[in-house]
Design an enzyme around this catalytic site. Structure first.
Site, PDB file in Angstrom:
ATOM      1  N   GLU A   7     -24.394  11.219   0.714  1.00  0.00           N
ATOM      2  CA  GLU A   7     -22.947  11.303  -0.077  1.00  0.00           C
ATOM      3  C   GLU A   7     -22.649  12.429  -0.575  1.00  0.00           C
ATOM      4  OE1 GLU A   7     -19.892   9.179  -0.274  1.00  0.00           O
ATOM      5  OE2 GLU A   7     -19.438  11.037  -1.243  1.00  0.00           O
ATOM      6  N   ILE A  11       0.055   2.162  -2.465  1.00  0.00           N
ATOM      7  CA  ILE A  11      -0.299   3.285  -3.271  1.00  0.00           C
ATOM      8  C   ILE A  11       1.145   3.351  -4.100  1.00  0.00           C
ATOM      9  CG2 ILE A  11      -0.766   5.526  -3.709  1.00  0.00           C
ATOM     10  CD1 ILE A  11      -2.931   5.310  -1.535  1.00  0.00           C
ATOM     11  N   GLU A  69      11.346   5.325   0.947  1.00  0.00           N
ATOM     12  CA  GLU A  69      10.879   4.524   2.170  1.00  0.00           C
ATOM     13  C   GLU A  69      11.652   4.839   3.542  1.00  0.00           C
ATOM     14  OE1 GLU A  69       7.828   2.933   2.844  1.00  0.00           O
ATOM     15  OE2 GLU A  69       8.960   2.829   4.702  1.00  0.00           O
ATOM     16  N   ARG A 102      -3.161   6.686   4.872  1.00  0.00           N
ATOM     17  CA  ARG A 102      -4.454   7.387   4.883  1.00  0.00           C
ATOM     18  C   ARG A 102      -4.951   7.596   6.212  1.00  0.00           C
ATOM     19  NH1 ARG A 102      -6.885   8.326  -0.073  1.00  0.00           N
ATOM     20  NH2 ARG A 102      -8.778   7.963   0.729  1.00  0.00           N
ATOM     21  N   HIS A 113      -4.777 -28.475 -14.478  1.00  0.00           N
ATOM     22  CA  HIS A 113      -3.504 -28.302 -15.336  1.00  0.00           C
ATOM     23  C   HIS A 113      -3.493 -27.827 -16.463  1.00  0.00           C
ATOM     24  CE1 HIS A 113       0.810 -28.843 -16.267  1.00  0.00           C
ATOM     25  NE2 HIS A 113       0.383 -29.536 -17.174  1.00  0.00           N
TER      26      HIS A 113
HETATM   27  P1  FAD Z   1     -14.461   5.373   1.158  1.00  0.00           P
HETATM   28  O1  FAD Z   1     -14.353   4.476  -0.111  1.00  0.00           O
HETATM   29  O2  FAD Z   1     -13.313   6.470   1.576  1.00  0.00           O
HETATM   30  O3  FAD Z   1     -15.958   6.114   0.975  1.00  0.00           O
HETATM   31  C1  FAD Z   1     -16.415   7.237   1.922  1.00  0.00           C
HETATM   32  C2  FAD Z   1     -17.409   8.132   1.257  1.00  0.00           C
HETATM   33  O4  FAD Z   1     -17.945   9.046   2.304  1.00  0.00           O
HETATM   34  C3  FAD Z   1     -16.754   9.018   0.352  1.00  0.00           C
HETATM   35  O5  FAD Z   1     -17.100   9.059  -1.026  1.00  0.00           O
HETATM   36  C4  FAD Z   1     -16.865  10.409   1.081  1.00  0.00           C
HETATM   37  O6  FAD Z   1     -17.135  11.501  -0.059  1.00  0.00           O
HETATM   38  C5  FAD Z   1     -18.012  10.092   1.745  1.00  0.00           C
HETATM   39  N1  FAD Z   1     -18.343  11.132   3.031  1.00  0.00           N
HETATM   40  C6  FAD Z   1     -17.208  11.299   3.920  1.00  0.00           C
HETATM   41  N2  FAD Z   1     -17.635  12.007   4.781  1.00  0.00           N
HETATM   42  C7  FAD Z   1     -19.014  12.450   4.450  1.00  0.00           C
HETATM   43  C8  FAD Z   1     -20.030  13.148   5.072  1.00  0.00           C
HETATM   44  N3  FAD Z   1     -19.798  13.926   6.338  1.00  0.00           N
HETATM   45  N4  FAD Z   1     -21.311  13.419   4.361  1.00  0.00           N
HETATM   46  C9  FAD Z   1     -21.415  12.528   3.384  1.00  0.00           C
HETATM   47  N5  FAD Z   1     -20.441  11.792   2.772  1.00  0.00           N
HETATM   48  C10 FAD Z   1     -19.433  11.681   3.215  1.00  0.00           C
HETATM   49  N6  FAD Z   1      -8.566  -0.998  -1.484  1.00  0.00           N
HETATM   50  C11 FAD Z   1      -8.671  -2.423  -2.301  1.00  0.00           C
HETATM   51  O7  FAD Z   1      -9.035  -3.009  -1.533  1.00  0.00           O
HETATM   52  N7  FAD Z   1      -8.203  -2.736  -3.353  1.00  0.00           N
HETATM   53  C12 FAD Z   1      -7.763  -1.933  -3.899  1.00  0.00           C
HETATM   54  O8  FAD Z   1      -6.994  -2.162  -5.008  1.00  0.00           O
HETATM   55  C13 FAD Z   1      -7.633  -0.478  -3.550  1.00  0.00           C
HETATM   56  N8  FAD Z   1      -6.811   0.469  -4.388  1.00  0.00           N
HETATM   57  C14 FAD Z   1      -6.793   1.833  -4.001  1.00  0.00           C
HETATM   58  C15 FAD Z   1      -6.153   2.721  -4.672  1.00  0.00           C
HETATM   59  C16 FAD Z   1      -6.074   3.924  -4.540  1.00  0.00           C
HETATM   60  C17 FAD Z   1      -5.236   5.029  -5.127  1.00  0.00           C
HETATM   61  C18 FAD Z   1      -6.746   4.288  -3.150  1.00  0.00           C
HETATM   62  C19 FAD Z   1      -6.555   5.719  -2.444  1.00  0.00           C
HETATM   63  C20 FAD Z   1      -7.441   3.535  -2.178  1.00  0.00           C
HETATM   64  C21 FAD Z   1      -7.258   2.134  -2.494  1.00  0.00           C
HETATM   65  N9  FAD Z   1      -7.806   1.082  -1.827  1.00  0.00           N
HETATM   66  C22 FAD Z   1      -7.850  -0.356  -2.543  1.00  0.00           C
HETATM   67  C23 FAD Z   1      -8.677   1.492  -0.623  1.00  0.00           C
HETATM   68  C24 FAD Z   1      -9.950   1.497  -0.768  1.00  0.00           C
HETATM   69  O9  FAD Z   1     -10.189   2.551  -1.658  1.00  0.00           O
HETATM   70  C25 FAD Z   1     -10.503   1.927   0.605  1.00  0.00           C
HETATM   71  O10 FAD Z   1     -10.386   0.871   1.646  1.00  0.00           O
HETATM   72  C26 FAD Z   1     -12.396   2.041   0.533  1.00  0.00           C
HETATM   73  O11 FAD Z   1     -12.673   2.862  -0.583  1.00  0.00           O
HETATM   74  C27 FAD Z   1     -12.859   2.157   1.940  1.00  0.00           C
HETATM   75  O12 FAD Z   1     -14.250   2.182   1.724  1.00  0.00           O
HETATM   76  P2  FAD Z   1     -15.177   2.989   2.660  1.00  0.00           P
HETATM   77  O13 FAD Z   1     -16.432   2.792   2.159  1.00  0.00           O
HETATM   78  O14 FAD Z   1     -14.848   2.859   4.129  1.00  0.00           O
HETATM   79  O15 FAD Z   1     -14.897   4.684   2.449  1.00  0.00           O
HETATM   80  P1  NAD Z   2       0.670   2.473   3.207  1.00  0.00           P
HETATM   81  O1  NAD Z   2       0.600   2.170   4.297  1.00  0.00           O
HETATM   82  O2  NAD Z   2       0.377   1.061   2.350  1.00  0.00           O
HETATM   83  O3  NAD Z   2       2.382   2.876   2.855  1.00  0.00           O
HETATM   84  C1  NAD Z   2       2.921   3.849   3.569  1.00  0.00           C
HETATM   85  C2  NAD Z   2       4.359   3.831   3.380  1.00  0.00           C
HETATM   86  O4  NAD Z   2       5.007   5.074   3.759  1.00  0.00           O
HETATM   87  C3  NAD Z   2       4.717   2.867   4.563  1.00  0.00           C
HETATM   88  O5  NAD Z   2       5.742   1.885   3.942  1.00  0.00           O
HETATM   89  C4  NAD Z   2       5.573   3.566   5.484  1.00  0.00           C
HETATM   90  O6  NAD Z   2       6.459   2.964   6.088  1.00  0.00           O
HETATM   91  C5  NAD Z   2       5.990   4.797   4.467  1.00  0.00           C
HETATM   92  N1  NAD Z   2       6.308   5.931   5.245  1.00  0.00           N
HETATM   93  C6  NAD Z   2       5.328   6.623   6.179  1.00  0.00           C
HETATM   94  N2  NAD Z   2       5.657   7.925   6.617  1.00  0.00           N
HETATM   95  C7  NAD Z   2       7.037   8.114   5.753  1.00  0.00           C
HETATM   96  C8  NAD Z   2       7.789   9.124   5.397  1.00  0.00           C
HETATM   97  N3  NAD Z   2       7.523  10.364   6.412  1.00  0.00           N
HETATM   98  N4  NAD Z   2       8.880   9.138   4.501  1.00  0.00           N
HETATM   99  C9  NAD Z   2       8.918   7.995   3.771  1.00  0.00           C
HETATM  100  N5  NAD Z   2       8.053   6.773   4.014  1.00  0.00           N
HETATM  101  C10 NAD Z   2       7.072   6.961   4.931  1.00  0.00           C
HETATM  102  O7  NAD Z   2      -0.196   3.512   2.633  1.00  0.00           O
HETATM  103  P2  NAD Z   2      -0.407   4.047   1.110  1.00  0.00           P
HETATM  104  O8  NAD Z   2       0.378   3.378   0.167  1.00  0.00           O
HETATM  105  O9  NAD Z   2      -0.597   5.452   1.118  1.00  0.00           O
HETATM  106  O10 NAD Z   2      -1.960   3.585   1.039  1.00  0.00           O
HETATM  107  C11 NAD Z   2      -2.997   3.785   2.024  1.00  0.00           C
HETATM  108  C12 NAD Z   2      -4.003   2.838   1.858  1.00  0.00           C
HETATM  109  O11 NAD Z   2      -4.782   2.596   0.886  1.00  0.00           O
HETATM  110  C13 NAD Z   2      -3.514   1.579   2.684  1.00  0.00           C
HETATM  111  O12 NAD Z   2      -3.953   1.100   3.913  1.00  0.00           O
HETATM  112  C14 NAD Z   2      -3.840   0.408   1.716  1.00  0.00           C
HETATM  113  O13 NAD Z   2      -4.432  -0.675   2.403  1.00  0.00           O
HETATM  114  C15 NAD Z   2      -4.902   0.930   0.796  1.00  0.00           C
HETATM  115  N6  NAD Z   2      -4.622   0.812  -0.441  1.00  0.00           N
HETATM  116  C16 NAD Z   2      -4.938  -0.392  -0.940  1.00  0.00           C
HETATM  117  C17 NAD Z   2      -4.684  -0.809  -2.401  1.00  0.00           C
HETATM  118  C18 NAD Z   2      -4.670  -2.131  -2.690  1.00  0.00           C
HETATM  119  O14 NAD Z   2      -5.485  -2.964  -1.925  1.00  0.00           O
HETATM  120  N7  NAD Z   2      -4.043  -2.697  -3.800  1.00  0.00           N
HETATM  121  C19 NAD Z   2      -4.093   0.018  -3.165  1.00  0.00           C
HETATM  122  C20 NAD Z   2      -4.015   1.246  -2.764  1.00  0.00           C
HETATM  123  C21 NAD Z   2      -4.450   1.706  -1.455  1.00  0.00           C
END
Ligand code: FAD
Ligand code: NAD
Length: 463
Positions: free
Chosen positions: A35, A182, A201, A271, A442
């Site tokens: 990591e 997000i 959007e 993403r 309930h």
């Molecule tokens: P990641 O969590 O992205 O972890 C990958 C790790 O690999 C990173 O720490 C990175 O530094 C490391 N890495 C990458 N390449 C290398 C390399 N070459 N060598 C060493 N290390 C490396 N999902 C939910 O289910 N619920 C939520 O509420 C939610 N909220 C979110 C809110 C935000 C703002 C964001 C951005 C995402 C959210 N997500 C949520 C999505 C969630 O964070 C991801 O789906 C999840 O973290 C994916 O897990 P992962 O292990 O695949 O990758």
């Molecule tokens: P998203 O795919 O949820 O939403 C992106 C939105 O941007 C879509 O509605 C899309 O139509 C719109 N869009 C794309 N291009 C555009 C443009 N040029 N102009 C205007 N709108 C545009 O992506 P996100 O919100 O960035 O989240 C990324 C990922 O992180 C998601 O896949 C989500 O699963 C994960 N995430 C999950 C949680 C959760 O589980 N609560 C919270 C945060 C993030």
């Protein structure tokens, strides 16, 4: 003695990678996890799920006090925002949980290789200048923000979710590009704390992929909360001058352009998988058109001994999906049978009310055959009504012939908690009748799910 340094080397310590590493070690395999971040836990713990929920929770409580919701319950308060302290509790939550993973690594004897990993062969990886040979390599490198061409993210005025979690002051006007998960979660945070929020959007509705009726209801509720929605609108450019931005937008189908003046801009249009820097070609691996690493059901990549899970592979980018894949891949490596049912992965948006779904949307189910649908409004649920949380509904979609539940979709203050029951029922192959005849305590919000299941056969009691 083995020529290998490790039985399993995991790349990435997010919810996919750290869980895979711990399970592999629990199964008696000599395991390391590379990591590059300073702390473990990946996107989720450091800059994703956890910090966003810390800000959502705190801002929700602030809003309850500041908007007079508490006063209506007879609780009089004088409200003052201490944003530094709010950020402090967010950082504490992250520190506690990321430190917890470090503790679990030590407890399970998972070796943390600090640094960026890249392949030097099919079974060799370089981390911080040192070469390691492993019998199995699991790629769990996660994802990062998708950039919008022509829009530069400076994390000061134009931000990704990482910058938008850390704003030092409440912006006057926040323009959110992308009405997905997000955008709505972080848009809600800053709206509650006093910002004017505009969500731009591209599509004609928010939250693509979710049930159509739920998406419409969500838009109605967010508008009622004062979030301005510009649907079917595209951003054509962002220019920054000092600490202000001008966002140029125009109707997606073409038409009259306009500009929005903003104090902060959040780019949240999705993403993309992290594969750059891994030197996949040296291991004989390729990516698909979306930049993802394709795998089979066992999470094998096709190159013997190399596996991939989480955001870097196809499927929803969700922490719990990554975690379950982490367990499954470790079990498969150990010679057990690790399976993830990708048809039953719940998704939750942690706004107020929360929005949750599992299984097929009504549209998807109808495209496959005849369905029966039962709905129940939260307004008619005694607990939600008593708690002044009347927004939303529960919807159960069942197969018209077999009554098997195909999907459940919820907008409700506690939708994220309620959806677990639906996922479990579906995992057990439940019919709507099974849910309808299960005794629910309930008064709870969950009774709305029972009533929606009763509504599938036209027999809810409280409406
Ligand atoms: P990641 O969590 O992205 O972890 C990958 C790790 O690999 C990173 O720490 C990175 O530094 C490391 N890495 C990458 N390449 C290398 C390399 N070459 N060598 C060493 N290390 C490396 N999902 C939910 O289910 N619920 C939520 O509420 C939610 N909220 C979110 C809110 C935000 C703002 C964001 C951005 C995402 C959210 N997500 C949520 C999505 C969630 O964070 C991801 O789906 C999840 O973290 C994916 O897990 P992962 O292990 O695949 O990758
Ligand atoms: P998203 O795919 O949820 O939403 C992106 C939105 O941007 C879509 O509605 C899309 O139509 C719109 N869009 C794309 N291009 C555009 C443009 N040029 N102009 C205007 N709108 C545009 O992506 P996100 O919100 O960035 O989240 C990324 C990922 O992180 C998601 O896949 C989500 O699963 C994960 N995430 C999950 C949680 C959760 O589980 N609560 C919270 C945060 C993030």
């Amino acid at each position: 003695m083995s020529d290998y340094d490790f039985d399993v080397l995991v790349i990435g310590a997010g919810p996919g990678g750290y869980v895979a590493a711990i399970r592999a070690a629990q199964l008696g395999l000599k395991t390391a996890c590379a990591e590059s971040r300073e702390t473990l836990g990946g996107t989720c713990l450091n800059v994703g799920c956890i910090p966003s929920k810390a800000m959502l929770h705190a801002s929700e409580l602030y809003d309850e006090a500041a908007s007079g919701k508490l006063a209506k319950l007879g609780i009089k308060t004088t409200v003052e925002l201490d944003l530094d302290m709010m950020h402090g509790q967010r950082r504490e939550a992250v520190k506690g949980l990321t430190g917890g993973i470090e503790f679990l690594f030590k407890k399970n004897k998972v070796e943390w290789l600090k640094g960026l990993a890249s392949f030097t062969g099919k079974d060799t990886v370089d981390v911080a200048g040192k070469s390691y040979r492993a019998k199995n390599i699991v790629i769990a490198s996660g994802s990062s923000v998708t950039p919008l061409p022509g829009v530069e993210i400076d994390e000061k005025v134009v931000m990704s979710s990482t910058g938008a979690l850390e704003l030092a002051k409440v912006p006057g006007h926040l323009v959110v590009i992308g009405g997905g998960v997000i955008g709505l979660e972080l848009g809600s945070v800053w709206k509650r704390l006093g910002a004017q929020v505009t969500v731009v959007e591209f599509l004609d509705q928010l939250l693509p992929g979710m049930d159509g009726e739920i998406r419409k209801e969500a838009a109605k509720i967010f508008k009622k909360q004062g979030i301005v929605l510009k649907l079917s609108t595209k951003v054509t450019g962002v220019t920054v001058k000092g600490d202000k931005a001008t966002v140029s937008v125009e109707p997606a189908a073409g038409g009259v352009a306009e500009t929005l003046e903003a104090d902060a801009v959040l780019v949240s249009i999705g993403r993309r998988p992290n594969t750059e820097g891994l030197a996949l070609e040296r291991a004989g691996l390729t990516v698909n058109k979306r930049g993802q690493i394709e795998t089979g059901h066992d999470f094998g990549t096709g190159v013997r001994g190399i596996w991939a899970i989480g955001d870097v592979v196809p499927g929803p980018m969700l922490a719990h999906k990554a975690e379950d894949e982490g367990i499954a891949v470790a079990e498969n490596i150990a010679g057990l049978t690790g399976i993830v049912n990708h048809d039953v992965i719940p998704g939750v948006v942690y706004t107020m009310p929360e929005i949750a779904g599992v299984g097929l949307t009504e549209e998807e189910a109808k495209a496959r055959g005849e369905v029966k649908v039962g709905k129940f409004p939260m307004m008619a649920n005694s607990r939600a009504k008593t708690n002044h949380e009347p927004d939303g509904f529960v919807k159960v979609v069942a197969d018209a012939r077999t009554d098997k539940v195909l999907g459940v979709h919820i907008i409700a203050s506690l939708a994220g908690t309620m959806i677990a029951q639906a996922a479990q029922a579906m995992e057990f192959g439940a019919t709507s009748e099974d849910i309808a005849y299960t005794c629910h305590a309930h008064p709870t919000h969950s009774e709305a799910l029972k009533e929606a299941a009763m509504a599938v056969t036209g027999k809810p009691i409280h409406i």
